[in-house]
Design a protein around this motif. Sequence first.
Motif, mmCIF file in Angstrom:
data_model
loop_
_atom_site.group_PDB
_atom_site.id
_atom_site.type_symbol
_atom_site.label_atom_id
_atom_site.label_comp_id
_atom_site.label_asym_id
_atom_site.label_seq_id
_atom_site.Cartn_x
_atom_site.Cartn_y
_atom_site.Cartn_z
ATOM 1 N N ALA A 83 0.822 -1.175 -0.073
ATOM 2 C CA ALA A 83 0.020 0.081 0.029
ATOM 3 C C ALA A 83 0.853 1.270 -0.119
ATOM 4 N N ILE A 84 2.015 1.171 0.915
ATOM 5 C CA ILE A 84 2.790 2.378 0.751
ATOM 6 C C ILE A 84 3.613 2.825 -0.634
ATOM 7 N N VAL A 85 4.049 1.748 -1.169
ATOM 8 C CA VAL A 85 4.580 1.597 -2.583
ATOM 9 C C VAL A 85 3.433 2.073 -3.519
ATOM 10 N N ASP A 86 2.479 1.641 -3.452
ATOM 11 C CA ASP A 86 1.399 2.031 -4.384
ATOM 12 C C ASP A 86 1.035 3.509 -4.267
ATOM 13 N N PHE A 87 0.713 4.093 -3.004
ATOM 14 C CA PHE A 87 0.432 5.281 -2.868
ATOM 15 C C PHE A 87 1.490 6.231 -3.408
ATOM 16 N N ALA A 88 2.780 5.829 -2.979
ATOM 17 C CA ALA A 88 3.830 6.872 -3.328
ATOM 18 C C ALA A 88 4.339 6.939 -4.863
ATOM 19 N N GLY A 89 3.989 5.870 -5.632
ATOM 20 C CA GLY A 89 4.014 5.703 -6.877
ATOM 21 C C GLY A 89 5.551 5.696 -7.297
ATOM 22 N N VAL A 90 6.300 4.835 -6.575
ATOM 23 C CA VAL A 90 7.833 4.811 -6.768
ATOM 24 C C VAL A 90 8.134 3.446 -7.063
ATOM 25 N N GLU A 91 7.278 2.601 -7.552
ATOM 26 C CA GLU A 91 7.547 1.107 -7.574
ATOM 27 C C GLU A 91 8.665 0.799 -8.455
ATOM 28 N N ARG A 92 9.146 1.533 -9.489
ATOM 29 C CA ARG A 92 10.049 1.120 -10.438
ATOM 30 C C ARG A 92 11.382 1.674 -9.576
ATOM 31 N N TYR A 93 11.346 2.553 -8.633
ATOM 32 C CA TYR A 93 12.768 2.949 -7.984
ATOM 33 C C TYR A 93 12.707 2.436 -6.304
ATOM 34 N N ILE A 94 11.825 1.456 -6.165
ATOM 35 C CA ILE A 94 11.884 1.196 -4.771
ATOM 36 C C ILE A 94 13.444 0.526 -4.248
ATOM 37 N N ASP A 95 13.983 0.004 -5.120
ATOM 38 C CA ASP A 95 15.344 -0.649 -4.597
ATOM 39 C C ASP A 95 16.483 0.363 -4.942
ATOM 40 N N THR A 96 16.246 1.470 -5.268
ATOM 41 C CA THR A 96 17.284 2.421 -5.393
ATOM 42 C C THR A 96 17.562 3.235 -4.473
ATOM 43 N N PRO A 97 18.845 3.673 -4.055
ATOM 44 C CA PRO A 97 19.074 4.576 -2.882
ATOM 45 C C PRO A 97 18.370 5.967 -3.070
ATOM 46 N N VAL A 98 17.826 6.325 -2.090
ATOM 47 C CA VAL A 98 16.714 7.363 -2.065
ATOM 48 C C VAL A 98 17.615 8.708 -2.293
ATOM 49 N N LYS A 99 18.887 8.585 -2.203
ATOM 50 C CA LYS A 99 19.842 9.910 -2.390
ATOM 51 C C LYS A 99 19.688 10.428 -3.905
ATOM 52 N N ARG A 100 19.068 9.193 -4.825
ATOM 53 C CA ARG A 100 19.092 9.611 -6.057
ATOM 54 C C ARG A 100 17.733 9.997 -6.486
ATOM 55 N N TYR A 101 16.852 10.260 -5.529
ATOM 56 C CA TYR A 101 15.399 10.471 -5.877
ATOM 57 C C TYR A 101 15.401 12.028 -6.036
ATOM 58 N N SER A 102 14.145 12.388 -6.714
ATOM 59 C CA SER A 102 13.949 14.026 -6.779
ATOM 60 C C SER A 102 13.299 14.408 -5.284
ATOM 61 N N SER A 103 13.300 15.533 -5.190
ATOM 62 C CA SER A 103 12.598 16.164 -3.971
ATOM 63 C C SER A 103 11.170 15.431 -3.842
#
Length: 417
Positions: free
Chosen positions: A151-171
Motif C-alpha cells: 500500500a505504501i509503494v502504491d500510494f507513493a507511486g515509486v515502485e520502479r525505484y523502490i530498490d534505488t538509494p533514496v539519495k538519487r530521488y527527486s525532492s
Amino acid sequence: MSDIAIKVENLSKAYQLGDFSTGTLSRDLERWWALMRGKEDPFLKIGEANDRAVKGISDVVWSLKDISFDIEQGDAVGVIGRNGAGKSTLLKILSRVTTPTVGSVKVKGRIASLLEVGTGFHPDLTGRENIFLNGAILGMRKTEIKKHFDAIVDFAGVERYIDTPVKRYSSGMYVRLAFAVAAHLESEILIVDEVLAVGDVEFQKKCLGKMNDVSKGEGRTVLFVSHNMGMISQLCNKGILLKNGNIISYNQTQEVVARYLADNNDSSLNTFVFPADQKKTVGQFLNFEIVNAEGAVADKISFDDSIRLNYRLQVKQYIPGIQIGIGLQDKLQNRISTFTKEINVGNGDIIEGSIKLPDSIIAPNNYNFVIAIWNKNGEVYDIHENIGSVTIVDNGTDLSLYEGKDYGAVILKAIWE
C-alpha cells in the motif's frame, strides 16, 4: 488523560543566537552551575520574543513562550501563523526532534512525523530499506511493516525505484515516499509540516484525502502546518494560531482562520484620500476604501465574506448623465467586472456611498480596482487606476488544493447532471 492525545503545559523554547557560549568563561560556569542545581538558566531571563521584524538587544530569543493546550484523540488540528511564529519548532518538540527549554509535553501513542524533505530517511539506503527502517523506529514488527508495504509503494507511486538509494530521488519522490510511510504505518499521531508543497497538485490532493481518512475514518490525531487556509479549513476541525511564539487563538478552524486574516490585514493598503484638484471642474473622488463584512479596512478577505467599497466624491456642477464606476481587475489588470451608477446632483454636493460585491463568487486571487467619473459621451472627469490591493483567500472551497493556480476569475455554482 484518557481522551487526550497530546498535553502541552507551560512549554517554552529558547535559542541562542550567534555563538553558543555566553562569551566569557565566568558566565559559562555560572550557567553550568545553575543547570547542575536544577535552576533556571540565568541568561534566559533576558530573552526576547522571536519577532524577526524588530532589531533586538538580546542574543537569546524565545521561539515558543509559555504555551499550554490539549489535543483530543481523533482531532485534526491545523497550526497556522506567519513565518517565524514558532510552528515548526512546536512540531519538532512534539516529534521529539528537539527538547523544550521549559515545560512538558505528554503524548499518548506513537508519532509519525514528516517535518521536512527526507525526515527519517537514510540517503544511502533504498526506498524499501527506508520503509522498514522507519517502521522499526516507530516500534513496529517486521511482519506489521510487510502488511502495509504494498500500500505504501502504491500510494507513493515509486515502485520502479523502490530498490534505488533514496539519495538519487527527486525532492518530489522523496516527499511522496516519506508521506506514504508516515501515513500508512500504524501510529496514533500523524504530524505533517508544510512539505507537501513540494509535491504536485494531484499528489497534494491525494495526501489531503489520506489525512482526512486517517483523522475521520481511523480516529487518529493529525497535526498539520500549512499556509494554505483552504487546505486547513477542509482538513482540520480545530486550529492553533501562533504569533511570535505565543498562542493567539485555539478554537474551531473557521474562527482561527478568520482571526489569522484579521491580524494580518494591512489597512494602509486600502484607505485612500485624494487631495483637492482645482483642474477637475466637474467632479472628483475625495475618499475610497475597501472593507470586509465587519466594516474593517482589509487587504485579505475570505472567499465567503463580502467586500464593501466605500467612496466619497464631490460633484462641482450639474451635468445630465454623470456616471460613477468602479472596475474590478486582476493582478494583470484584466477587467473582471464593472459597476456603474448615474448620479443627478451638482453645485458642490458631496456624496458618500458604498457598493457591496457578491460573496462566494470572486475566485481566490489578488485584485485591485479602478474608479472613475464620466459622462454618457465618454468624457472622463476623474479616474484612479490600479488602486487598492485585496486578496481573496480560499477558506475551504473544493478548489483549495489548486490555490495559486489559475482556475478563473469567478467560481459559479453549476448543477451537474
